[in-house]
Scaffold this motif. Structure first.
Motif, PDB file in Angstrom:
ATOM      1  N   PRO A  69       0.840  -1.209   0.000  1.00 29.29           N
ATOM      2  CA  PRO A  69       0.000   0.000   0.000  1.00 29.29           C
ATOM      3  C   PRO A  69       0.874   1.257   0.000  1.00 29.29           C
ATOM      4  CG  PRO A  69       0.194  -0.837   2.223  1.00 29.29           C
ATOM      5  CD  PRO A  69       0.946  -1.802   1.341  1.00 29.29           C
ATOM      6  N   TYR A  70       0.218   2.381   0.051  1.00 27.62           N
ATOM      7  CA  TYR A  70       0.942   3.662  -0.003  1.00 27.62           C
ATOM      8  C   TYR A  70       1.950   3.809   1.137  1.00 27.62           C
ATOM      9  CZ  TYR A  70       1.830   8.673  -0.165  1.00 27.62           C
ATOM     10  OH  TYR A  70       2.449   9.898  -0.229  1.00 27.62           O
ATOM     11  N   GLU A  71       1.599   3.319   2.310  1.00 31.05           N
ATOM     12  CA  GLU A  71       2.478   3.511   3.475  1.00 31.05           C
ATOM     13  C   GLU A  71       3.869   2.936   3.242  1.00 31.05           C
ATOM     14  OE1 GLU A  71       1.946   5.437   6.107  1.00 31.05           O
ATOM     15  OE2 GLU A  71       0.128   5.964   4.997  1.00 31.05           O
ATOM     16  N   TYR A  72       3.979   1.905   2.428  1.00 27.36           N
ATOM     17  CA  TYR A  72       5.289   1.324   2.133  1.00 27.36           C
ATOM     18  C   TYR A  72       6.166   2.311   1.372  1.00 27.36           C
ATOM     19  CZ  TYR A  72       8.743  -2.071   0.437  1.00 27.36           C
ATOM     20  OH  TYR A  72       9.908  -2.744   0.165  1.00 27.36           O
ATOM     21  N   PHE A  73       5.531   3.143   0.547  1.00 28.90           N
ATOM     22  CA  PHE A  73       6.270   4.100  -0.282  1.00 28.90           C
ATOM     23  C   PHE A  73       6.483   5.446   0.420  1.00 28.90           C
ATOM     24  CE2 PHE A  73       4.283   1.063  -3.074  1.00 28.90           C
ATOM     25  CZ  PHE A  73       5.258   0.805  -4.034  1.00 28.90           C
ATOM     26  N   ARG A  74       5.772   5.655   1.526  1.00 27.09           N
ATOM     27  CA  ARG A  74       5.821   6.957   2.176  1.00 27.09           C
ATOM     28  C   ARG A  74       7.241   7.395   2.558  1.00 27.09           C
ATOM     29  NH1 ARG A  74       1.926  10.200   4.305  1.00 27.09           N
ATOM     30  NH2 ARG A  74       0.321   8.584   4.313  1.00 27.09           N
ATOM     31  N   PRO A  75       8.104   6.540   3.154  1.00 24.66           N
ATOM     32  CA  PRO A  75       9.461   6.987   3.480  1.00 24.66           C
ATOM     33  C   PRO A  75      10.248   7.458   2.245  1.00 24.66           C
ATOM     34  CG  PRO A  75       8.969   4.918   4.588  1.00 24.66           C
ATOM     35  CD  PRO A  75       7.859   5.151   3.620  1.00 24.66           C
ATOM     36  N   ILE A  77       8.882   8.730  -0.471  1.00 27.58           N
ATOM     37  CA  ILE A  77       8.277   9.991  -0.889  1.00 27.58           C
ATOM     38  C   ILE A  77       8.682  11.122   0.051  1.00 27.58           C
ATOM     39  CG2 ILE A  77       6.038  11.185  -1.055  1.00 27.58           C
ATOM     40  CD1 ILE A  77       4.970   8.576  -2.340  1.00 27.58           C
ATOM     41  N   ASN A  78       8.755  10.842   1.342  1.00 29.65           N
ATOM     42  CA  ASN A  78       9.228  11.852   2.294  1.00 29.65           C
ATOM     43  C   ASN A  78      10.649  12.291   1.955  1.00 29.65           C
ATOM     44  OD1 ASN A  78       6.838  11.762   3.694  1.00 29.65           O
ATOM     45  ND2 ASN A  78       7.580  10.396   5.298  1.00 29.65           N
ATOM     46  N   SER A  79      11.479  11.346   1.574  1.00 25.91           N
ATOM     47  CA  SER A  79      12.854  11.659   1.168  1.00 25.91           C
ATOM     48  C   SER A  79      12.870  12.578  -0.061  1.00 25.91           C
ATOM     49  CB  SER A  79      13.614  10.367   0.874  1.00 25.91           C
ATOM     50  OG  SER A  79      14.924  10.635   0.440  1.00 25.91           O
ATOM     51  N   THR A  99      -3.894  13.414  -3.672  1.00 23.50           N
ATOM     52  CA  THR A  99      -5.154  12.677  -3.801  1.00 23.50           C
ATOM     53  C   THR A  99      -6.231  13.402  -3.021  1.00 23.50           C
ATOM     54  OG1 THR A  99      -4.890  11.278  -1.839  1.00 23.50           O
ATOM     55  CG2 THR A  99      -3.828  10.535  -3.875  1.00 23.50           C
ATOM     56  N   ALA A 100      -7.468  13.142  -3.419  1.00 21.67           N
ATOM     57  CA  ALA A 100      -8.609  13.757  -2.735  1.00 21.67           C
ATOM     58  C   ALA A 100      -8.913  13.084  -1.410  1.00 21.67           C
ATOM     59  CB  ALA A 100      -9.837  13.706  -3.639  1.00 21.67           C
ATOM     60  N   GLY A 101      -8.286  11.933  -1.155  1.00 17.15           N
ATOM     61  CA  GLY A 101      -8.511  11.249   0.119  1.00 17.15           C
ATOM     62  C   GLY A 101      -9.794  10.465   0.177  1.00 17.15           C
ATOM     63  N   SER A 102     -10.303  10.027  -0.991  1.00 18.60           N
ATOM     64  CA  SER A 102     -11.577   9.290  -0.999  1.00 18.60           C
ATOM     65  C   SER A 102     -11.444   7.903  -0.393  1.00 18.60           C
ATOM     66  CB  SER A 102     -12.111   9.177  -2.436  1.00 18.60           C
ATOM     67  OG  SER A 102     -11.151   8.577  -3.279  1.00 18.60           O
ATOM     68  N   THR A 103     -10.224   7.348  -0.336  1.00 21.04           N
ATOM     69  CA  THR A 103     -10.043   6.033   0.285  1.00 21.04           C
ATOM     70  C   THR A 103      -9.238   6.137   1.580  1.00 21.04           C
ATOM     71  OG1 THR A 103      -8.037   5.646  -1.023  1.00 21.04           O
ATOM     72  CG2 THR A 103     -10.109   4.835  -1.933  1.00 21.04           C
ATOM     73  N   GLY A 104      -9.061   7.346   2.097  1.00 22.64           N
ATOM     74  CA  GLY A 104      -8.304   7.510   3.322  1.00 22.64           C
ATOM     75  C   GLY A 104      -7.692   8.893   3.379  1.00 22.64           C
ATOM     76  N   ALA A 105      -6.573   9.033   4.113  1.00 23.56           N
ATOM     77  CA  ALA A 105      -5.917  10.324   4.236  1.00 23.56           C
ATOM     78  C   ALA A 105      -5.330  10.755   2.894  1.00 23.56           C
ATOM     79  CB  ALA A 105      -4.801  10.222   5.290  1.00 23.56           C
ATOM     80  N   SER A 106      -5.211  12.073   2.725  1.00 27.69           N
ATOM     81  CA  SER A 106      -4.639  12.617   1.502  1.00 27.69           C
ATOM     82  C   SER A 106      -3.195  12.149   1.346  1.00 27.69           C
ATOM     83  CB  SER A 106      -4.695  14.149   1.564  1.00 27.69           C
ATOM     84  OG  SER A 106      -4.171  14.708   0.406  1.00 27.69           O
ATOM     85  N   LYS A 107      -2.793  11.880   0.093  1.00 24.16           N
ATOM     86  CA  LYS A 107      -1.459  11.357  -0.192  1.00 24.16           C
ATOM     87  C   LYS A 107      -0.791  12.196  -1.276  1.00 24.16           C
ATOM     88  CE  LYS A 107      -3.538   7.553  -1.251  1.00 24.16           C
ATOM     89  NZ  LYS A 107      -3.954   6.178  -1.630  1.00 24.16           N
TER      90      LYS A 107
END
Length: 511
Positions: A69-75, A77-79, A99-107
């Motif tokens: 999921p997105y959380e795996y890529f977050r570090p 993307i933060n970099s 993202t508009a956040g329709s499936t969760g928090a904005s990304k």
């Protein structure tokens, strides 16, 4: 007939056949695409970490990269947002897509030039397929203006890279393509209006600008197109009460490209607003990438095999299938790999193939559900039940929200806004029909309501005309960006009920 229309009408069919070549052999196209993606990105931080240089086959790719999921890529993307380059992609992104956040928090999603070209190609395929069906009649829109209701292309900047929503990014970047001058000549976009901070003034400007144009096509996110057309009609009727519908304002309106949410549920509202039926085609995509487009009058989306390497996982399974392995009428979770630095990325959407040769699919639902007692009710099931109930009772729903409430016993609060003068004559019978259709749509729900009675009968709230529009305007004025301002269709957040409390006309209960 303009010279643009003459040229496109003449060459639409051969150009469409040329651009559709990747669809002739989907598996071959997918293998070539995956090889290109891995080769291009093998020297990135992500590519080195995951040993892209060692991956020589699709099976090897599936062995080295598990769906994430997105959380795996977050570090990573933060970099990138901190200024690091060559992390997920070579160099830096052209844009950050929010993202508009329709499936969760904005990304934040990195957007590359290839992604912009994919979106443009997908839109071009829709237009060409539509014209090729009937070149003389369907090319008429090229004599007028195409209005694209886009989102804000630049909300802010991160290290001089603009951050925007998908439709805003696409509209701005498309003007920089080789066909930019033609695009600008044909298209009116609304991005410049975001400079006007006062919502009402923005709507006045929008109305004033659009009614001066000969608009043949309105395009954008389904609910945004509907909402803004209603705004234009409302503001125009204040000055001229003789205006009855959108057709009175735009007599040559003939076609729409609609995305974001399936237009199927909104058909009656759209056609009623216009005053008659028009042609439309659906585009299915996300900030992460465009996924599929409707290339024929009948329902069904064609996957864009040149844009994403696609894998499909059956629900309640970890098996990763390729395009030649999918079956009809089976729900699949989508996994995408593309040039935006997303590899074996779980999108969070569920689709169903209605045809396998050639592949055609329809959006089923997002993984977000209402789950009061293991029923896992989806947006698709709610929408299907509502559509059938509206047909049975000859009425039209403008918008809806279903809230799961746990007390005093789990049940649904169904909040409906009907189109003026198109509400049911017997609201209790309407609710009864809706509940029956919902049970037909979701057998587990049926068992929980009728069998073990873990879920009580739903309650219907009928709200005033303009309720959803007013609440969404309040969200905009409170600072929520376009996209995140919409009222969710499904929720278990009971605080939503307080927002609707002042707008309730009637509360209907069964029994």
């Amino acid at each position: 007939m303009t010279w643009i229309r003459f040229l496109v009408k003449t060459f639409a069919k051969p150009l469409y056949r040329f651009l559709s070549k990747p669809n002739k052999n989907p598996l071959k196209t997918q293998k070539i695409l995956l090889t290109k993606i891995l080769k291009l990105n093998q020297n990135t931080v992500f590519g080195k970490t995951h040993k892209f240089h060692q991956i020589s086959s699709i099976r090897k790719f599936q062995e080295y990269l598990s769906p994430q999921p997105y959380e795996y890529f977050r570090p990573f993307i933060n970099s990138m947002t901190q200024g690091k380059t060559d992390v997920l992609i070579p160099g830096s992104p052209l844009y950050w897509g929010r993202t508009a956040g329709s499936t969760g928090a904005s990304k934040l999603i990195p957007i590359t030039n290839r992604s912009i070209r994919n979106a443009t190609r997908g839109t071009l395929l829709i237009y060409l397929s539509y014209i090729a069906e009937n070149p003389q009649a369907h090319s008429k829109f090229l004599d007028g203006t195409v209005c694209f209701f886009n989102a804000n292309p630049a909300l802010e900047y991160i290290n001089n890279i603009p951050v925007g929503f998908g439709t805003g990014i696409f509209s701005q970047s498309s003007q920089n393509q080789i066909w930019g001058p033609i695009f600008q000549k044909l298209t009116y976009t609304t991005g410049h209006l975001f400079e006007i901070k006062n919502i009402q003034q923005r709507y006045h400007h929008l109305t004033r600008e659009t009614i001066q144009k000969d608009i043949h096509v309105f395009s954008g996110v389904t609910t945004v197109v509907l909402g803004l057309l209603e705004v234009i009609l409302k503001y125009t009727q204040q000055k001229n009460p003789k205006i009855k519908n959108i057709r009175d304002l735009f007599p040559n309106y003939q076609f729409s490209i609609l995305g974001g949410e399936s237009p199927k549920f909104y058909e009656r509202r759209l056609f009623s607003l216009i005053g008659e039926k028009i042609d439309y085609r659906e585009v299915y995509g996300a900030t992460e990438e465009i996924i599929g487009v409707q290339l024929q009058d009948s329902p069904g989306l064609t996957p864009l095999f040149h844009a994403n390497f696609l894998e499909f996982t059956p629900l309640n399974s970890t098996e990763r299938l390729l395009i030649h392995e999918v079956k009809k009428n089976v729900d699949y979770k989508i996994i995408i790999t593309n040039f935006n630095g997303l590899y074996a990325y779980t999108l969070g959407d569920v689709i169903k193939f209605i045809k396998t040769d050639p592949p055609l699919f329809e959006f089923s639902h997002r993984e977000g559900t209402i789950n009061m007692a293991s029923e896992k009710m989806t947006v698709q099931q709610i929408s299907t039940a509502l559509t059938l109930t509206n047909q049975q009772h000859d009425c039209t729903v403008v918008e809806y929200c279903v809230v799961g409430k746990y007390t005093p016993k789990p049940h649904y609060i169904v909040i409906l806004e009907y189109l003026a003068a198109q509400n049911p004559t017997d609201e209790k019978e309407y609710l009864k029909s809706f509940n029956e259709n919902l049970m037909q749509s979701n057998p587990v729900y049926r068992e929980q309501v009728i069998g073990i009675r873990a879920i009580a009968d739903p309650i219907l709230w009928i709200v005033k005309n303009g309720t959803f529009f007013n609440l969404e305007q309040q969200n905009l004025e409170a600072g929520l960006p376009m996209g995140q301002h919409k009222i969710q269709h499904l929720s278990t957040n009971e605080s939503l009920l307080k927002k609707f409390a002042d707008y309730i006309i009637k509360e209907i209960k069964l029994g």
